[in-house]
Motif scaffolding. Sequence first.
Motif, mmCIF file in Angstrom:
data_model
loop_
_atom_site.group_PDB
_atom_site.id
_atom_site.type_symbol
_atom_site.label_atom_id
_atom_site.label_comp_id
_atom_site.label_asym_id
_atom_site.label_seq_id
_atom_site.Cartn_x
_atom_site.Cartn_y
_atom_site.Cartn_z
ATOM 1 N N MET A 1 49.271 33.722 48.429
ATOM 2 C CA MET A 1 48.115 33.217 47.709
ATOM 3 C C MET A 1 47.588 34.252 46.720
ATOM 4 N N ALA A 2 47.504 35.509 47.148
ATOM 5 C CA ALA A 2 47.020 36.563 46.256
ATOM 6 C C ALA A 2 47.949 36.724 45.058
ATOM 7 N N LYS A 3 49.252 36.553 45.294
ATOM 8 C CA LYS A 3 50.216 36.655 44.196
ATOM 9 C C LYS A 3 49.988 35.528 43.193
ATOM 10 N N GLU A 4 49.711 34.315 43.686
ATOM 11 C CA GLU A 4 49.452 33.179 42.802
ATOM 12 C C GLU A 4 48.203 33.434 41.963
ATOM 13 N N VAL A 5 47.158 33.952 42.587
ATOM 14 C CA VAL A 5 45.915 34.257 41.864
ATOM 15 C C VAL A 5 46.185 35.282 40.773
ATOM 16 N N GLN A 6 46.962 36.313 41.088
ATOM 17 C CA GLN A 6 47.324 37.349 40.119
ATOM 18 C C GLN A 6 48.104 36.741 38.951
ATOM 19 N N GLN A 7 49.053 35.870 39.242
ATOM 20 C CA GLN A 7 49.853 35.242 38.196
ATOM 21 C C GLN A 7 48.984 34.374 37.288
ATOM 22 N N VAL A 8 48.065 33.621 37.876
ATOM 23 C CA VAL A 8 47.185 32.763 37.085
ATOM 24 C C VAL A 8 46.277 33.615 36.211
ATOM 25 N N GLU A 10 46.975 36.552 34.975
ATOM 26 C CA GLU A 10 47.819 37.064 33.891
ATOM 27 C C GLU A 10 48.081 35.982 32.842
ATOM 28 N N ILE A 11 48.349 34.766 33.295
ATOM 29 C CA ILE A 11 48.552 33.650 32.360
ATOM 30 C C ILE A 11 47.308 33.468 31.508
ATOM 31 N N ASN A 12 46.129 33.473 32.146
ATOM 32 C CA ASN A 12 44.889 33.249 31.408
ATOM 33 C C ASN A 12 44.551 34.397 30.462
ATOM 34 N N GLU A 13 44.904 35.615 30.813
ATOM 35 C CA GLU A 13 44.714 36.739 29.889
ATOM 36 C C GLU A 13 45.580 36.542 28.646
ATOM 37 N N GLY A 26 34.999 30.947 20.439
ATOM 38 C CA GLY A 26 34.266 30.263 21.494
ATOM 39 C C GLY A 26 35.064 29.237 22.272
ATOM 40 N N ILE A 27 36.287 28.966 21.838
ATOM 41 C CA ILE A 27 37.134 28.019 22.566
ATOM 42 C C ILE A 27 38.482 28.676 22.836
ATOM 43 N N SER A 28 39.010 28.433 24.034
ATOM 44 C CA SER A 28 40.301 29.028 24.365
ATOM 45 C C SER A 28 41.058 28.115 25.318
ATOM 46 N N LEU A 29 42.347 28.331 25.372
ATOM 47 C CA LEU A 29 43.172 27.643 26.347
ATOM 48 C C LEU A 29 42.978 28.326 27.692
ATOM 49 N N TYR A 30 43.002 27.537 28.741
ATOM 50 C CA TYR A 30 42.772 28.067 30.087
ATOM 51 C C TYR A 30 43.643 27.287 31.057
ATOM 52 N N TYR A 31 44.315 27.992 31.946
ATOM 53 C CA TYR A 31 45.175 27.407 32.966
ATOM 54 C C TYR A 31 44.334 27.276 34.226
ATOM 55 N N ALA A 32 43.941 26.035 34.560
ATOM 56 C CA ALA A 32 42.974 25.815 35.641
ATOM 57 C C ALA A 32 43.592 25.071 36.810
ATOM 58 N N HIS A 33 43.190 25.471 37.995
ATOM 59 C CA HIS A 33 43.523 24.685 39.184
ATOM 60 C C HIS A 33 42.653 23.437 39.126
#
Length: 103
Positions: A1-8, A10-13, A26-33
């Motif tokens: 789970m911690a690895k998934e959070v880290q990957q997400v 990094e994707i969002n950065e 003021g607007i950005s793409l975001y990978y959301a659960h």
Amino acid sequence: MAKEVQQVQEINEHLAELSAQVLPPGISLYYAHVDELREQSVNPRSMPQEMMDQLIENISVTGGLESAPLCVLVDDRIEIISGHHRIRAAREAGIEYVLVFLY
């Protein structure tokens, strides 16, 4: 789970960096659960169940959304502005993460 959070994270950065190059400030793409995304209390649009079932099927087959919902950050919560049905259908189709526009 911690690895998934880290990957997400990094994707969002990376998405934030790319967004700064191509989207208005003021607007950005975001990978959301999908569980992060909250529906607003009032959604003036409705969809017949037959259309919703078709949307769920389409998302199941393609594995994702055809267009990114628009969301807004309000008090550390992500609220859906446009895309309520797409997010509901994604949940029903078993999709865990979606790409959204975050304002």
